[in-house]
Design an enzyme around this catalytic site. Structure first.
Site, short mmCIF file in Angstrom:
data_model
loop_
_atom_site.label_atom_id
_atom_site.label_comp_id
_atom_site.label_asym_id
_atom_site.label_seq_id
_atom_site.Cartn_x
_atom_site.Cartn_y
_atom_site.Cartn_z
N ARG A 333 0.80 -1.23 0.00
CA ARG A 333 0.00 0.00 0.00
C ARG A 333 0.82 1.27 0.00
O ARG A 333 0.51 2.22 -0.71
CB ARG A 333 -0.88 0.00 1.25
CG ARG A 333 -1.87 -1.09 1.16
CD ARG A 333 -2.69 -1.21 2.40
NE ARG A 333 -3.72 -2.19 2.12
CZ ARG A 333 -4.63 -2.57 2.98
NH1 ARG A 333 -4.63 -2.07 4.20
NH2 ARG A 333 -5.53 -3.44 2.64
N HIS A 404 -6.24 5.48 6.26
CA HIS A 404 -7.01 4.26 6.38
C HIS A 404 -6.80 3.52 7.69
O HIS A 404 -7.71 2.92 8.25
CB HIS A 404 -6.59 3.37 5.22
CG HIS A 404 -7.24 2.04 5.21
ND1 HIS A 404 -8.60 1.90 5.12
CD2 HIS A 404 -6.74 0.79 5.28
CE1 HIS A 404 -8.89 0.61 5.13
NE2 HIS A 404 -7.80 -0.07 5.24
N ARG A 438 1.24 -1.71 7.20
CA ARG A 438 0.50 -2.96 7.38
C ARG A 438 0.14 -3.54 6.02
O ARG A 438 -0.30 -2.84 5.13
CB ARG A 438 -0.79 -2.71 8.16
CG ARG A 438 -1.66 -3.94 8.29
CD ARG A 438 -2.84 -3.70 9.19
NE ARG A 438 -3.85 -2.83 8.63
CZ ARG A 438 -4.73 -3.19 7.69
NH1 ARG A 438 -4.69 -4.40 7.17
NH2 ARG A 438 -5.63 -2.32 7.27
C1 FAD Z 1 -12.98 0.63 5.09
C2 FAD Z 1 -12.01 -0.29 5.75
C3 FAD Z 1 -11.75 -1.55 5.21
C4 FAD Z 1 -10.87 -2.42 5.83
N1 FAD Z 1 -10.65 -3.63 5.26
C5 FAD Z 1 -9.80 -4.50 5.88
C6 FAD Z 1 -9.57 -5.79 5.33
O1 FAD Z 1 -10.12 -6.14 4.28
N2 FAD Z 1 -8.74 -6.62 5.97
C7 FAD Z 1 -8.12 -6.27 7.13
O2 FAD Z 1 -7.39 -7.08 7.68
N3 FAD Z 1 -8.34 -5.06 7.69
C8 FAD Z 1 -9.14 -4.16 7.09
N4 FAD Z 1 -9.35 -2.92 7.65
C9 FAD Z 1 -8.80 -2.62 8.96
C10 FAD Z 1 -9.63 -3.28 10.06
O3 FAD Z 1 -10.99 -3.24 9.71
C11 FAD Z 1 -9.49 -2.63 11.42
O4 FAD Z 1 -8.16 -2.40 11.70
C12 FAD Z 1 -10.05 -3.52 12.50
O5 FAD Z 1 -11.36 -3.91 12.19
C13 FAD Z 1 -10.05 -2.85 13.85
O6 FAD Z 1 -10.70 -3.66 14.78
P1 FAD Z 1 -10.70 -3.31 16.32
O7 FAD Z 1 -11.48 -4.36 16.99
O8 FAD Z 1 -9.32 -3.09 16.77
O9 FAD Z 1 -11.44 -1.90 16.42
P2 FAD Z 1 -12.90 -1.39 15.95
O10 FAD Z 1 -13.61 -2.36 15.14
O11 FAD Z 1 -12.68 -0.02 15.44
O12 FAD Z 1 -13.71 -1.31 17.30
C14 FAD Z 1 -13.52 -0.29 18.24
C15 FAD Z 1 -14.51 -0.49 19.35
O13 FAD Z 1 -14.16 0.35 20.42
C16 FAD Z 1 -15.28 1.12 20.82
N5 FAD Z 1 -14.71 2.35 21.38
C17 FAD Z 1 -13.68 3.10 20.91
N6 FAD Z 1 -13.41 4.12 21.74
C18 FAD Z 1 -14.27 4.01 22.76
C19 FAD Z 1 -14.49 4.78 23.93
N7 FAD Z 1 -13.74 5.85 24.24
N8 FAD Z 1 -15.50 4.40 24.76
C20 FAD Z 1 -16.28 3.31 24.47
N9 FAD Z 1 -16.09 2.55 23.39
C21 FAD Z 1 -15.10 2.90 22.54
C22 FAD Z 1 -16.15 1.23 19.62
O14 FAD Z 1 -17.48 1.47 20.00
C23 FAD Z 1 -15.96 -0.15 19.00
O15 FAD Z 1 -16.80 -1.07 19.65
C24 FAD Z 1 -10.22 -2.04 7.02
C25 FAD Z 1 -10.47 -0.79 7.55
C26 FAD Z 1 -11.31 0.11 6.90
C27 FAD Z 1 -11.45 1.49 7.42
#
Ligand code: FAD
Ligand code: SF4
Ligand code: FES
Lengths: 640, 252
Positions: A333, A404, A438
């Site tokens: 990327r 992203h 990444r």
């Molecule tokens: C459009 C897009 C497409 C993507 N496609 C891919 C892909 O194909 N393959 C891949 O490997 N990765 C992909 N990624 C990256 C990947 O989706 C994310 O890095 C990953 O899903 C993050 O997961 P997470 O559980 O760490 O956080 P998130 O799914 O962002 O969850 C965060 C959680 O924390 C909560 N939260 C945050 N702050 C607070 C707070 N202060 N108080 C209470 N709750 C809070 C939110 O409510 C949520 O429940 C993509 C990202 C994007 C933007």
């Protein structure tokens, strides 16, 4: 901040057996013993939901918080392309070692060997687990699981569910979590914003939350706190992240003593729908998987205003295929993004703004048929058409890089614990596995590895050494004080009663961060950012306007509370990028490039993780974790 | 283009609501519907008024947060499209546009256009899962799954939990939502074992949450942004009858 030596706590021993051997040394609690402990998890995206479900299965009592109304709304739901796993189903020579190597190399040798190896090792288990939950991955006609390729690798190891892989994985984790809610092992607090961490005797023992429905500030205590709060790309205002994604949880932890690692390592994704106007609220990603069949090009001539279809083959520059014959359109990327910027800066960009390049499917449609393309990317094509009003089956897509993902995050050791004892960080919110860039399809893998297979063991080990006595300690002074502090902050913001809408200030901040700490950085620009961000901070605290009351649902207040932390983070990002006098991965310092405009890494001076300590009176304090490479040779990345 | 908005304003579930009129001029037809609301809110804040509350997050049609009635239709006029993916080019200059929250007994209004859909979570947590602990799974390719079944399961699993089906239904039935999950899992060998228990519990929870009965009008499916088909409802009914019948049988 006191000086100390950062200890990643990587166990000794052979890379290949390290995690399994280490696991055997960890303390274990029976379900009866685990039942005495309370665990707070902030965030129920892929990382948080999977950790909550697994820890609940082991007997712990989980209190999970999210600002969303349901775990299924987390930003993870939007991931499109897929998830990597070293299953070698395609028999194309894939292996744990190869996934490990690709990830280390993809990250431009700025991640920790031990963590990345463990991630590669666990990748296969993730697929097994998800399939058992009923995740409907794409299959071949014979009924076996299908794979596709992603950027930066030459094997086919990405598992997917159309263009909705994140949705299906999150719904899987959400169902596992729901099963534990049903079993009364998980209590879910919807629409709760975590606004602070509470420490007692230096250990994390609880959080302060705001109920988004009635504004009530509450304290919650527990024996351990896990942050799974995602990434902070929205510091740029425009990004592909969901609108509410933010840094507050991480930033509050940072201010309470957790080091923030590599904050300026952000990923600019090459294939997004370009910005169209000033009202734009967010950017939309077109999955990287499209580069399997789409070819990137621009006109050879500068300022060429002809329609794509009027430009003959010989006047097109398929620049990725030209510069990188081995990887072609599937370079990583950071490389694809930087090259897109370069051709646009050179006047070869397309579309009304000249800030876009073509992603063309004509050849693939001719060779493989429209049905094939539709089957593989149907929903992405529909989405593109819906947003742009153009039909990508007929005319090439226009794309441009957009922010992203954030590789930076809270510094964690091998156990995924931050520098605050008892505070863990998992998923995108930590810095752990992706170095300076990444690879596609590896964030989902990391979030689920952290949540299903790593943190449950290391958190249990931590708790086994703690007495279970923080289930209900919110009357203790530390909690009462923290509640007051948060209430004071909110009162102060409500009383500004200025003239600026929160988004106006955010947009201004975003522009600075994008221009100076974005795709290309230099010393002058970064110094400029460091001097201009405090002015934005002042503007915010003097002139922001929050209508209504803080005792009701107040979406402007929610945004303001997030923006105030983004502003402080932005400054730290600039310091970090300025410190790193080298180019690596997504961090491209214009002063440090080769004659062919490739990133020039400096392993002699910068082979470290930059972990920053908060300093309320000025410049942040830098701690360095030297990275050791015993199993891979440091090389200049080449995709030619 | 210029538009005339009529928006339901309600401070909380404890107060009464009413419609307010707003006019917006020079709206760019290429902005999204929610960006149009952002502009309105910006204007309201500048005038020291309370902005319109609405739920949204991904703005990509996948998180299921957004959703309200536009001129009487959930998610507005465009087929298979969530509000966040709707663009102003779907409307004409000088159009009157009426915005109201989803109305259903089981979805209380929180504020303005934002409603409480937690009843959906309770339906899922009653049995919308496969009982498998982390680490207990076998090799993923051990059980091949017929591609057509896997594809069909995927289509059912694509439900985003937005609630439009309930809002579209004159009985406020949650049948389409519930049947999508029942079908997704019933179509896969992994979901097979708990099939009977699942359908019984999910239907019971749906009823207990106060959702109405399904009278097969098809309004739900027609308004569903993810085109979840009515075949899901037929499958749920089949599964339900089978489960009831085998209950009777077992009791004898
Ligand atoms: C459009 C897009 C497409 C993507 N496609 C891919 C892909 O194909 N393959 C891949 O490997 N990765 C992909 N990624 C990256 C990947 O989706 C994310 O890095 C990953 O899903 C993050 O997961 P997470 O559980 O760490 O956080 P998130 O799914 O962002 O969850 C965060 C959680 O924390 C909560 N939260 C945050 N702050 C607070 C707070 N202060 N108080 C209470 N709750 C809070 C939110 O409510 C949520 O429940 C993509 C990202 C994007 C933007
Ligand atoms: S079935 Fe359709 S309308 Fe109903 S919740 Fe699911 S996606 Fe929304
Ligand atoms: S905002 Fe996520 S579906 Fe509309």
């Amino acid at each position: 901040m006191k000086d100390f030596i950062l200890n990643a706590k990587s166990p000794n021993g052979d890379l290949h057996t390290k995690w399994e051997d280490y696991k055997k040394t960890l303390n274990h609690l029976s379900p009866e013993e685990a039942n005495k402990y309370k665990v707070i998890i902030i965030g129920t995206g892929l990382a948080g939901a999977s950790a909550a479900a697994t820890l609940a299965e082991k007997g712990f009592n989980i209190h999970a918080f999210s600002y969303h109304e349901s775990p299924r709304r987390a930003h993870s739901i939007a991931a499109q392309g897929g998830i990597n796993a070293a299953k070698n189903y395609k028999k194309d020579g894939d292996s744990v070692m190869r996934l490990f190597y690709d990830t280390i190399k993809g990250g431009d040798f700025r991640s920790r060997e031990d963590n990345v190896y463990r991630l590669a090792e666990l990748s296969a288990n993730i697929i097994d687990q998800c399939v058992a939950q009923g995740v409907p991955f794409a299959r071949e006609y014979g009924g076996l699981l299908d794979n596709r390729s992603f950027g930066g690798v030459q094997v086919s190891r990405t598992f997917y569910a159309r263009g909705q892989t994140g949705q299906q994985l999150l719904l899987g984790a959400y169902s596992a979590l729901s099963r534990q809610t049903n079993a009364k092992k998980v209590k879910f607090y919807p629409r709760h914003d975590m606004l602070d961490i509470v420490t007692v005797d230096g250990k994390a023992k609880g959080v302060i939350t705001r109920n988004l429905l009635d504004g009530k500030i509450e304290a919650h205590s527990a024996d351990v706190v896990i942050l799974a709060t995602g990434g902070y790309s929205n510091v740029y205002y425009l990004s592909t992240n969901a609108m509410a994604s933010n840094v507050t949880a991480n930033w509050r932890a940072h201010k309470k003593g957790a080091l923030f690692a590599n904050p300026s390592f952000t990923q600019i994704h090459p294939t997004c729908i370009p910005v169209k106007n000033d009202f734009q609220s967010k950017l939309t990603l077109m999955s990287e998987s499209l580069r399997n069949d789409g070819r990137v090009w621009v006109p050879k001539k500068k300022n060429d205003t002809r329609k794509a279809s009027d430009i003959p083959e010989e006047e097109r520059d398929y620049y990725l295929e030209r510069i990188y014959p081995a990887f072609g359109n599937l370079v990583p990327r950071d490389v694809a993004s930087r090259r897109a910027k370069e051709v646009c800066d050179n006047g070869q960009g397309v579309g009304n703004t000249g800030i876009a390049v073509y992603l063309d499917f004509k050849k693939a449609i001719q060779e493989k048929g429209k049905d094939y393309i539709k089957e593989k990317y149907g929903n992405l094509f529909d989405m593109y058409q819906n947003i742009t009003d153009e039909n990508p089956y007929k005319t090439p897509m226009k794309i441009y890089p957009a922010v992203h993902y954030t590789m930076g995050g809270l510094w964690v050791d091998y156990n995924l614990m931050t520098t605050i004892p008892g505070l863990f960080s998992i998923g995108e919110s930590n810095f752990s596995d992706h170095g300076a860039n990444r690879l596609g399809a590896s964030a989902l893998m990391q979030g689920l590895a952290d949540g299903y297979f790593i943190s449950p063991h290391t958190v249990m080990d931590y708790l086994a050494k703690e007495k279970p006595n923080f289930s209900n300690k919110t009357e203790q002074k530390e909690f009462l004080d923290a509640v007051k502090e948060t209430e004071k902050d909110i009162e102060q913001i409500m009383s500004i009663k200025g003239e600026l809408v929160v988004d106006e200030v955010h947009r201004e901040l975003g522009k600075i961060v994008w221009d100076k700490v974005g795709m290309a950085r230099n010393k002058e620009g970064l110094e400029n950012a460091i001097s201009s961000i405090p002015k934005i901070k002042e503007k915010f605290w003097k002139n922001v306007s929050i209508p209504g009351s803080d005792k009701d649902m107040n979406q402007e207040l929610e945004k303001a509370l997030r923006l105030k932390d983004f502003i402080e983070l932005a400054e730290l990002m600039a310091y970090d990028a300025l410190d790193r006098n080298e180019s690596c991965g997504g961090h491209f310092r214009e002063e440090y490039q080769t004659k062919e405009n490739e990133a020039e890494r400096n392993d002699t001076d910068f082979k470290y993780v930059a972990a920053w300590g908060y300093n309320k009176d000025g410049k942040p304090h830098l701690f360095k974790e030297d990275l050791k490479y015993n199993n891979v040779k440091l090389k200049t990345r080449s995709y030619k | 283009m210029n538009i005339n908005l009529k928006i339901w304003r309600q401070k909380s579930n404890k107060t009464e609501g009413k419609l307010h009129k707003y006019r917006l001029e020079n709206v760019d037809p290429n902005i999204s519907f929610l960006e149009m609301l952002d502009i309105l809110n910006n204007k309201l804040i500048k005038e020291q008024q309370d902005p319109v509350a609405f739920d949204h997050d991904c703005r990509e049609g996948i998180c299921g947060s957004c959703g309200f009635m536009i001129n009487g239709r959930p998610h507005g006029p465009q087929k298979a499209t969530t509000v966040c993916q709707l663009h102003m080019r779907s409307f004409n200059d000088e159009d009157d546009i009426l915005l109201e929250p989803f109305r259903a007994k089981s979805f209380g209004v929180i504020k303005d256009l934002s409603v409480d859909r937690q009843s959906f979570d309770r339906i899922i947590s009653s049995a919308g899962f496969v009982s498998v602990n982390t680490g207990e799974a076998g090799e993923a390719n051990q059980i091949p799954i017929d591609k057509s079944n896997a594809d069909e399961a995927f289509l059912s699993a694509a439900c985003i939990g937005c609630g439009a089906c309930v809002a579209a239904c004159k009985n406020s039935s949650a049948m389409l939502f519930t049947s999508a999950k029942v079908s997704h899992l019933a179509l896969l060998p992994q979901g097979e074992k708990e099939k009977k228990e699942r359908v019984n519990k999910m239907v019971a929870t749906m009823d207990a949450e106060g959702f109405g009965a399904c009278t097969n009008t098809g309004a739900c499916s027609a308004e569903c942004p993810k085109e979840i088909g009515q075949t899901n409802i037929a499958r749920l009914n089949r599964e339900f009858i089978k489960a009831q019948a085998s209950n009777l049988f077992e009791k004898k």
